[in-house]
Design an enzyme around this catalytic site. Structure first.
Site, PDB file in Angstrom:
ATOM      1  N   GLY A 170       0.674  -1.267  -0.218  1.00  0.00           N
ATOM      2  CA  GLY A 170       0.037   0.116  -0.169  1.00  0.00           C
ATOM      3  C   GLY A 170       0.944   1.222   0.193  1.00  0.00           C
ATOM      4  N   ASN A 189       1.333   2.632 -18.007  1.00  0.00           N
ATOM      5  CA  ASN A 189       0.632   3.399 -17.238  1.00  0.00           C
ATOM      6  C   ASN A 189      -1.139   3.532 -17.371  1.00  0.00           C
ATOM      7  OD1 ASN A 189      -0.670   6.426 -16.414  1.00  0.00           O
ATOM      8  ND2 ASN A 189       1.509   6.690 -15.782  1.00  0.00           N
ATOM      9  N   ALA A 190      -1.515   3.408 -15.969  1.00  0.00           N
ATOM     10  CA  ALA A 190      -2.997   3.240 -16.274  1.00  0.00           C
ATOM     11  C   ALA A 190      -3.682   4.406 -17.095  1.00  0.00           C
ATOM     12  CB  ALA A 190      -3.617   2.991 -14.908  1.00  0.00           C
ATOM     13  N   SER A 242      -2.388   2.776  -6.161  1.00  0.00           N
ATOM     14  CA  SER A 242      -2.126   3.292  -4.731  1.00  0.00           C
ATOM     15  C   SER A 242      -2.324   4.749  -5.094  1.00  0.00           C
ATOM     16  CB  SER A 242      -0.888   2.911  -4.391  1.00  0.00           C
ATOM     17  OG  SER A 242      -0.750   1.601  -4.049  1.00  0.00           O
ATOM     18  N   HIS A 256      -4.242   6.356  -3.323  1.00  0.00           N
ATOM     19  CA  HIS A 256      -4.462   7.201  -2.086  1.00  0.00           C
ATOM     20  C   HIS A 256      -3.419   7.907  -1.564  1.00  0.00           C
ATOM     21  CE1 HIS A 256      -2.374   3.443  -1.155  1.00  0.00           C
ATOM     22  NE2 HIS A 256      -2.013   4.121  -0.186  1.00  0.00           N
ATOM     23  N   TYR A 262       1.596   6.523  -7.057  1.00  0.00           N
ATOM     24  CA  TYR A 262       1.001   6.481  -8.380  1.00  0.00           C
ATOM     25  C   TYR A 262       1.912   7.126  -9.274  1.00  0.00           C
ATOM     26  CZ  TYR A 262      -2.536   7.448 -12.018  1.00  0.00           C
ATOM     27  OH  TYR A 262      -3.485   7.276 -12.942  1.00  0.00           O
ATOM     28  N   LEU A 263       2.204   6.472 -10.593  1.00  0.00           N
ATOM     29  CA  LEU A 263       3.343   7.160 -11.431  1.00  0.00           C
ATOM     30  C   LEU A 263       2.499   7.949 -12.342  1.00  0.00           C
ATOM     31  CD1 LEU A 263       6.281   6.818 -12.290  1.00  0.00           C
ATOM     32  CD2 LEU A 263       5.440   5.054 -13.743  1.00  0.00           C
ATOM     33  N   TYR A 302     -12.867   1.088  -6.581  1.00  0.00           N
ATOM     34  CA  TYR A 302     -12.424   0.167  -5.668  1.00  0.00           C
ATOM     35  C   TYR A 302     -11.699   0.543  -4.423  1.00  0.00           C
ATOM     36  CZ  TYR A 302     -12.581  -4.963  -4.565  1.00  0.00           C
ATOM     37  OH  TYR A 302     -13.099  -5.900  -3.730  1.00  0.00           O
ATOM     38  N   CYS A 355     -11.775 -16.316   4.832  1.00  0.00           N
ATOM     39  CA  CYS A 355     -13.104 -16.516   4.242  1.00  0.00           C
ATOM     40  C   CYS A 355     -14.186 -15.667   5.009  1.00  0.00           C
ATOM     41  CB  CYS A 355     -13.672 -17.940   4.464  1.00  0.00           C
ATOM     42  SG  CYS A 355     -14.200 -18.639   6.113  1.00  0.00           S
TER      43      CYS A 355
END
Length: 568
Positions: free
Chosen positions: A58, A248-249, A271, A273, A279-280, A328, A416
């Site tokens: 994270g 890269n997203a 990441s 947050h 984040y790149l 998410y 679970c």
């Protein structure tokens, strides 16, 4: 000595941490051996993302503040008595106090800031001075179990997506996502388990390679064309497949929009947050980003958030084109909003969209770890879960798939999702298995802080509460206090996990099943009261499912009328 030659107290390339296994104690009892092993397990090279820097997952979620603090925690746990409690402040062991045998052996507070100062800028100043650390959720609370820890929750979300959007059938459908780190790395396996194919964008090639080695992703691509060809083939065959795309997203999402391609589902687990470390920015290499973090943090943060805005705009466009789009839980919508994307919150978070009904019954990420190190102990507990919950084929299917497809990372573990109705009886059964020798060594039971009663996070777990109480953070504080009073072995209270500084408060607990009668009593209290706080929290907010659950399970909630009305 110049600044550049001062040793980094958080970095030690010579250290390889492996938790002890077997029945020989290194501490004075299993109640202190357990946190010792779990702390070390968090830093196992197969578990942690950057173990030499104490980073578990994270972004910069750490297990201890620095190596000196880590060594001192280990030293204290080895000498701690069963009527003493270790106090840990943001990864630093600050005190040992005489308490009693049913008190927690460790109390942990990580990353907590007075609300007015609860932002990344102030935290980063303190962090650089060595006065704090970022604990994420299970990094600083010593109950991270690798990507398995989030697999089932992600699987449950994808199953719910298939049910809501595709009549329960994900065959031939595919998911676009970003991020293959400690949390995001669970997505490809969870997706294929649920019947979806997945294209996951990741800028760090080592993460893709690691997910390939551990069976979480099926293949790797270096171009979007290559990745889309793999997805297209899976659509034709109907066999779900996952592909990790190096890229890269923000770039890839925008390109997909430009091409007119519409994934069936769109989400993201970069990441986001932590814009400084997680984040790149578009057009940057990993090396350039690392150098710029040392040179000018503000430039990095701004560039990262601008790229997040591009990605969110693409997600909104895909939603408009018909893709089931969901946040998410990484706070990317908030980051985009701050960069001027006014409609960033037009797509929902995953909890209100898919998970909240489970939370209303106290159902969440129940996890346990075999301190013996023997996988057979986990397989035996899997079977015990099936025996005690015989009428839940969905849960049985999960346990079968988990055994077949999930590789253990570090100490063998299982997760679970079960709730108030089942957690205490499972815990007491595990304790009995230790007592009668069915298991080779004690079990620890914990959970993610992402649970029904242990988190306040208006952009994630408590988004859109029906009574408007999204930001009320009394609940995780009360959860931590009640778990302490109930006798959990260690209890933690954190800030900023999942969504970043200023956006969440959350608590965790771990309880040891050492086979003793005292443990059975503690387990019974903790594993009833902990999920009960989630039912209480949702019943108080007016959710009928929670009110009915409270009535069925005999909870005493003085201000809640169990005839399905909410008393203010």
């Amino acid at each position: 000595m110049t600044q550049s030659t001062i040793p980094n107290p958080r970095l030690d390339e010579s250290r390889t941490i492996i938790a002890p296994t077997g029945t020989q104690l290194n501490a004075k009892s299993w109640l202190t051996e357990a946190p010792l092993r779990m702390l070390m397990n968090n830093l196992h090279p197969d578990v942690a993302e950057h173990p030499h820097a104490l980073v578990v997952y994270g972004g910069i979620g750490r297990a201890a503040r620095n190596w000196e603090c880590y060594d001192k925690i280990v030293e204290v746990l080895k000498r701690l008595e069963d009527d003493e409690t270790l106090i840990v402040q943001s990864g630093k062991p600050v005190g040992v106090f005489k308490t009693h045998t049913n008190a927690p052996r460790v109390l942990i507070a990580n990353s907590n800031l007075v609300p007015h100062w609860a932002n990344w800028e102030h935290f980063n100043e303190l962090d650089k001075e060595g006065l704090m650390m970022y604990g994420q959720m299970t990094a600083g609370s010593w109950i991270y179990i690798g990507s398995q820890g989030i697999v089932q929750g992600t699987y449950e979300t994808f199953v719910a997506m298939a049910r809501q959007h595709f009549n329960g059938d994900a065959k031939g459908r595919w998911v676009l996502t970003g991020g293959l780190g400690g949390m995001g790395g669970a997505q490809p396996l969870a997706a294929t388990m649920a019947g979806f194919s997945m294209l996951a964008v990741e800028c760090d090639e080592s993460r893709i390679d690691y997910r390939l080695r551990t069976g979480y992703v099926d293949s790797k691509a270096t171009t979007l064309d290559e990745a889309l060809a793999i997805i297209e083939e899976s659509k034709q065959t109907g066999k779900p497949v996952s592909v990790g795309l190096l890229g890269n997203a923000a770039d890839v999402y925008a390109d997909i929009v430009k091409r007119g391609i519409v994934p069936d589902v769109t989400t993201d687990q970069t990441s986001a947050h932590d814009p400084l470390n997680g984040y790149l920015p578009q057009g940057w290499s990993m090396e350039h980003a690392a150098a710029m973090r040392l040179e000018d943090e503000a430039i990095v943060v701004k560039a990262a958030k601008q790229s997040m805005a591009v990605q969110v705009q693409a997600m909104l466009a895909l939603q408009e084109a018909g893709s089931a789009t969901v946040d998410y839980g990484n706070n990317i919508r908030q980051m985009a909003l701050e960069e001027g994307v006014e409609n960033a919150f037009d797509f929902p978070g995953f909890v209100p969209a898919y998970i909240r009904p489970l939370f209303c019954e106290g159902i969440g990420p129940f996890r346990w770890v075999a301190l013996s190190g023997d996988p057979e102990d986990i397989y035996k507990t899997d079977q015990k879960v099936k025996e005690l919950i015989p009428d839940n084929p969905h849960l049985h299917n999960w346990l079968d798939m988990a055994r077949e497809r999930i590789q253990f990372q570090g100490l063998p573990a299982r997760i679970c999702w079960v709730g108030l109705k089942d957690r205490a009886r499972l815990g007491k059964a595990f304790n009995e298995m230790v007592k009668n020798g069915e298991l080779k060594a004690p079990i620890v039971i914990g959970r993610d802080h992402l649970d029904s009663g242990s988190v306040a996070s208006p952009n994630r777990e408590t988004e859109g509460m029906m009574d408007g109480s999204d930001a009320v953070s009394d609940w995780p504080l009360l959860n931590a206090l009640l778990n302490t009073a109930s006798g959990a072995t260690w209890v933690s209270l954190h800030h900023g996990g999942g969504v970043g500084m200023g956006f969440s408060q959350h608590s965790g607990m771990v309880i040891v099943c050492d086979g003793t009668d005292d443990a059975a009593e503690r387990v019974g209290r903790v594993l009833r009261n902990d999920p009960a706080t989630g039912v209480m929290r949702h019943a108080d907010a007016g959710y009928d499912i929670a009110i009915n659950c409270a009535e069925e399970q005999g909870l005493d909630l003085p201000m809640v009328n169990t005839k399905n009305t909410h008393s203010k």
